[in-house]
Design a protein around this motif. Structure first.
Motif, PDB file in Angstrom:
ATOM      1  N   LYS A  96     -10.230  -4.419  -3.304  1.00  0.00           N
ATOM      2  CA  LYS A  96      -9.089  -4.470  -4.329  1.00  0.00           C
ATOM      3  C   LYS A  96      -8.188  -3.223  -3.767  1.00  0.00           C
ATOM      4  O   LYS A  96      -6.865  -3.039  -3.646  1.00  0.00           O
ATOM      5  CB  LYS A  96      -9.162  -4.423  -5.753  1.00  0.00           C
ATOM      6  CG  LYS A  96      -8.060  -4.310  -6.537  1.00  0.00           C
ATOM      7  CD  LYS A  96      -8.623  -4.680  -7.988  1.00  0.00           C
ATOM      8  CE  LYS A  96      -7.178  -4.593  -9.126  1.00  0.00           C
ATOM      9  NZ  LYS A  96      -7.575  -4.664 -10.240  1.00  0.00           N
ATOM     10  N   GLU A  97      -8.996  -2.023  -3.873  1.00  0.00           N
ATOM     11  CA  GLU A  97      -8.361  -0.844  -3.566  1.00  0.00           C
ATOM     12  C   GLU A  97      -7.823  -0.597  -2.006  1.00  0.00           C
ATOM     13  O   GLU A  97      -6.876  -0.108  -1.711  1.00  0.00           O
ATOM     14  CB  GLU A  97      -9.281   0.313  -4.041  1.00  0.00           C
ATOM     15  CG  GLU A  97      -9.323   0.656  -5.533  1.00  0.00           C
ATOM     16  CD  GLU A  97      -8.284   1.040  -5.774  1.00  0.00           C
ATOM     17  OE1 GLU A  97      -7.254   1.893  -5.390  1.00  0.00           O
ATOM     18  OE2 GLU A  97      -7.598   0.299  -6.830  1.00  0.00           O
ATOM     19  N   ALA A  98      -8.609  -1.236  -1.191  1.00  0.00           N
ATOM     20  CA  ALA A  98      -8.460  -1.177   0.289  1.00  0.00           C
ATOM     21  C   ALA A  98      -7.209  -1.975   0.592  1.00  0.00           C
ATOM     22  O   ALA A  98      -6.375  -1.299   1.434  1.00  0.00           O
ATOM     23  CB  ALA A  98      -9.574  -1.698   0.920  1.00  0.00           C
ATOM     24  N   ALA A  99      -6.745  -3.148  -0.255  1.00  0.00           N
ATOM     25  CA  ALA A  99      -5.804  -3.848  -0.015  1.00  0.00           C
ATOM     26  C   ALA A  99      -4.506  -3.174  -0.137  1.00  0.00           C
ATOM     27  O   ALA A  99      -3.416  -3.675   0.261  1.00  0.00           O
ATOM     28  CB  ALA A  99      -5.724  -5.222  -0.839  1.00  0.00           C
ATOM     29  N   ARG A 100      -4.609  -2.119  -0.801  1.00  0.00           N
ATOM     30  CA  ARG A 100      -3.218  -1.228  -1.049  1.00  0.00           C
ATOM     31  C   ARG A 100      -2.765  -0.747   0.074  1.00  0.00           C
ATOM     32  O   ARG A 100      -1.683  -0.257   0.073  1.00  0.00           O
ATOM     33  CB  ARG A 100      -3.551  -0.289  -2.338  1.00  0.00           C
ATOM     34  CG  ARG A 100      -3.771  -0.691  -3.563  1.00  0.00           C
ATOM     35  CD  ARG A 100      -4.049   0.114  -4.805  1.00  0.00           C
ATOM     36  NE  ARG A 100      -3.039   0.974  -4.888  1.00  0.00           N
ATOM     37  CZ  ARG A 100      -2.843   2.245  -4.716  1.00  0.00           C
ATOM     38  NH1 ARG A 100      -3.780   3.084  -4.065  1.00  0.00           N
ATOM     39  NH2 ARG A 100      -1.650   2.897  -5.044  1.00  0.00           N
ATOM     40  N   TRP A 101      -3.774  -0.500   1.256  1.00  0.00           N
ATOM     41  CA  TRP A 101      -3.449   0.033   2.221  1.00  0.00           C
ATOM     42  C   TRP A 101      -3.390  -0.620   3.454  1.00  0.00           C
ATOM     43  O   TRP A 101      -2.964  -0.311   4.663  1.00  0.00           O
ATOM     44  CB  TRP A 101      -4.401   1.363   2.256  1.00  0.00           C
ATOM     45  CG  TRP A 101      -4.128   2.299   1.162  1.00  0.00           C
ATOM     46  CD1 TRP A 101      -4.851   2.518   0.205  1.00  0.00           C
ATOM     47  CD2 TRP A 101      -3.241   3.212   0.970  1.00  0.00           C
ATOM     48  NE1 TRP A 101      -4.592   3.270  -0.728  1.00  0.00           N
ATOM     49  CE2 TRP A 101      -3.376   3.968  -0.347  1.00  0.00           C
ATOM     50  CE3 TRP A 101      -2.168   3.736   1.568  1.00  0.00           C
ATOM     51  CZ2 TRP A 101      -2.526   4.840  -0.899  1.00  0.00           C
ATOM     52  CZ3 TRP A 101      -1.010   4.489   1.063  1.00  0.00           C
ATOM     53  CH2 TRP A 101      -1.419   5.268  -0.134  1.00  0.00           C
ATOM     54  N   VAL A 102      -4.506  -1.543   3.590  1.00  0.00           N
ATOM     55  CA  VAL A 102      -4.702  -2.293   4.753  1.00  0.00           C
ATOM     56  C   VAL A 102      -4.644  -3.760   4.538  1.00  0.00           C
ATOM     57  O   VAL A 102      -5.376  -4.167   3.794  1.00  0.00           O
ATOM     58  CB  VAL A 102      -6.202  -1.774   5.554  1.00  0.00           C
ATOM     59  CG1 VAL A 102      -6.332  -2.601   6.711  1.00  0.00           C
ATOM     60  CG2 VAL A 102      -6.057  -0.456   5.582  1.00  0.00           C
ATOM     61  N   ALA A 103      -4.045  -4.585   5.333  1.00  0.00           N
ATOM     62  CA  ALA A 103      -4.003  -6.290   4.912  1.00  0.00           C
ATOM     63  C   ALA A 103      -5.219  -6.633   5.730  1.00  0.00           C
ATOM     64  O   ALA A 103      -5.802  -6.177   6.597  1.00  0.00           O
ATOM     65  CB  ALA A 103      -2.648  -6.719   5.486  1.00  0.00           C
ATOM     66  N   THR A 104      -5.465  -8.003   5.665  1.00  0.00           N
ATOM     67  CA  THR A 104      -6.299  -8.865   6.268  1.00  0.00           C
ATOM     68  C   THR A 104      -5.741  -8.884   7.948  1.00  0.00           C
ATOM     69  O   THR A 104      -4.314  -8.971   7.755  1.00  0.00           O
ATOM     70  CB  THR A 104      -6.756  -9.985   5.804  1.00  0.00           C
ATOM     71  OG1 THR A 104      -5.570 -10.992   5.550  1.00  0.00           O
ATOM     72  CG2 THR A 104      -7.344  -9.815   4.245  1.00  0.00           C
ATOM     73  N   ALA A 105      -6.540  -9.545   8.857  1.00  0.00           N
ATOM     74  CA  ALA A 105      -5.891  -9.904   9.943  1.00  0.00           C
ATOM     75  C   ALA A 105      -5.078 -11.094   9.922  1.00  0.00           C
ATOM     76  O   ALA A 105      -4.311 -11.072  10.592  1.00  0.00           O
ATOM     77  CB  ALA A 105      -7.137  -9.942  11.036  1.00  0.00           C
ATOM     78  N   ALA A 106      -5.498 -12.199   9.112  1.00  0.00           N
ATOM     79  CA  ALA A 106      -4.512 -13.185   8.686  1.00  0.00           C
ATOM     80  C   ALA A 106      -3.262 -12.932   8.367  1.00  0.00           C
ATOM     81  O   ALA A 106      -2.160 -13.645   8.527  1.00  0.00           O
ATOM     82  CB  ALA A 106      -5.124 -14.186   7.921  1.00  0.00           C
ATOM     83  N   THR A 107      -3.143 -11.806   7.582  1.00  0.00           N
ATOM     84  CA  THR A 107      -1.696 -11.422   6.778  1.00  0.00           C
ATOM     85  C   THR A 107      -1.017 -10.379   7.069  1.00  0.00           C
ATOM     86  O   THR A 107       0.072 -10.160   7.163  1.00  0.00           O
ATOM     87  CB  THR A 107      -1.588 -11.348   5.417  1.00  0.00           C
ATOM     88  OG1 THR A 107      -2.846 -10.289   5.125  1.00  0.00           O
ATOM     89  CG2 THR A 107      -2.395 -12.573   4.634  1.00  0.00           C
ATOM     90  N   SER A 108      -1.770  -9.669   8.134  1.00  0.00           N
ATOM     91  CA  SER A 108      -1.205  -8.177   8.675  1.00  0.00           C
ATOM     92  C   SER A 108       0.039  -8.354   9.612  1.00  0.00           C
ATOM     93  O   SER A 108       0.329  -9.265  10.457  1.00  0.00           O
ATOM     94  CB  SER A 108      -2.195  -7.315   9.491  1.00  0.00           C
ATOM     95  OG  SER A 108      -1.666  -6.368   9.972  1.00  0.00           O
ATOM     96  N   LEU A 109       1.059  -7.750   9.184  1.00  0.00           N
ATOM     97  CA  LEU A 109       2.511  -7.597   9.950  1.00  0.00           C
ATOM     98  C   LEU A 109       2.264  -6.879  11.518  1.00  0.00           C
ATOM     99  O   LEU A 109       2.965  -7.263  12.343  1.00  0.00           O
ATOM    100  CB  LEU A 109       3.543  -7.014   9.237  1.00  0.00           C
ATOM    101  CG  LEU A 109       4.350  -8.067   8.133  1.00  0.00           C
ATOM    102  CD1 LEU A 109       5.016  -9.079   9.028  1.00  0.00           C
ATOM    103  CD2 LEU A 109       3.392  -8.533   7.296  1.00  0.00           C
TER     104      LEU A 109
END
Length: 230
Positions: free
Chosen positions: A153-166
């Motif tokens: 949850k905290e990591a998602a504030r800085w790094v997206a998943t490979a499937a959603t990363s721009l």
């Protein structure tokens, strides 16, 4: 008092002289030995500077900027390399030799280079801290973020998943050096370049409507971006 014969007096003086000389030599040897020991012996650990007394023998940890201050260096610890989008120091938006730059969306790259050419007149260079990334690289960064921040949850504030990363799609770039990010924050909209997340002043994407209408309202962080929630 009986008179002491001259021979006896000479013998006594010789004995005293030998004894005195021996004592002087002995004292000199003791002093010399003590002096040598004081010069040759190392100082005690308690007298050394703390940095010398307690050296760090472990591997040097990567130094990352505090969130929200300066762009982080995306340097992985695993087997991924430049072919996955890893960027060495001093790569600019004009360095096509690096996939992190060459694999960016062509329209984004064109806008970046137009802005960089204009910024160069002000003495500002656009360095790339991170651009296009392979899914393997993105996944590794996410694992490291989970380890660093303690939860997904905290990591998602800085790094997206490979499937959603721009970044994986080649539609985002992290601009290095605060002066370049500051230049873009003021003039980037003229080229359609917009900061997307309030907590990441280095992250820029192309918004062509911004040329006429200005950049859209920023998300607080990636967790509020619908594109990263797919």
């Amino acid at each position: 008092m009986p008179e002491i014969p001259p021979t006896t007096r000479k013998s006594s003086r010789k004995i005293y002289w030998f004894i005195g000389t021996g004592l002087m030599v002995t004292i000199a040897l003791i002093v010399s030995a003590l002096g040598h020991q004081s010069h040759s012996s190392p100082p005690s650990i308690s007298s050394w500077p703390s940095s010398a007394a307690s050296p760090s023998n472990g591997p040097r940890e990567e130094q990352r900027a505090a969130p929200g201050k300066h762009p982080p260096r995306r340097v992985p610890r695993g087997p991924v390399g430049e072919s996955d989008g890893v960027v060495p120091d001093d790569v600019t938006v004009f360095d096509d030799a690096f996939p992190a730059v060459a694999n960016l969306d062509p329209r984004l790259l064109t806008a970046l280079r137009q802005a960089a050419s204009e910024a160069a007149d002000d003495g500002t260079k656009f360095y790339v801290n991170s651009g296009w990334r392979s899914p393997a690289y993105q996944n590794q960064l996410l694992r490291e973020a989970v380890s660093k921040y303690g939860s997904e949850k905290e990591a998602a504030r800085w790094v997206a998943t490979a499937a959603t990363s721009l970044h994986v799609k080649g539609k985002a770039v992290d601009i290095g050096r605060p002066d370049a990010a500051e230049w873009l924050s003021k003039q980037g909209a003229e080229y359609g370049l917009c900061q997307i997340y309030r907590n990441e002043p280095w992250h820029y994407e192309l918004r062509t409507n911004a040329i006429a209408q200005g950049c859209p309202r920023m998300y607080a962080n990636p967790t509020q971006d619908p594109r990263t929630q797919q």
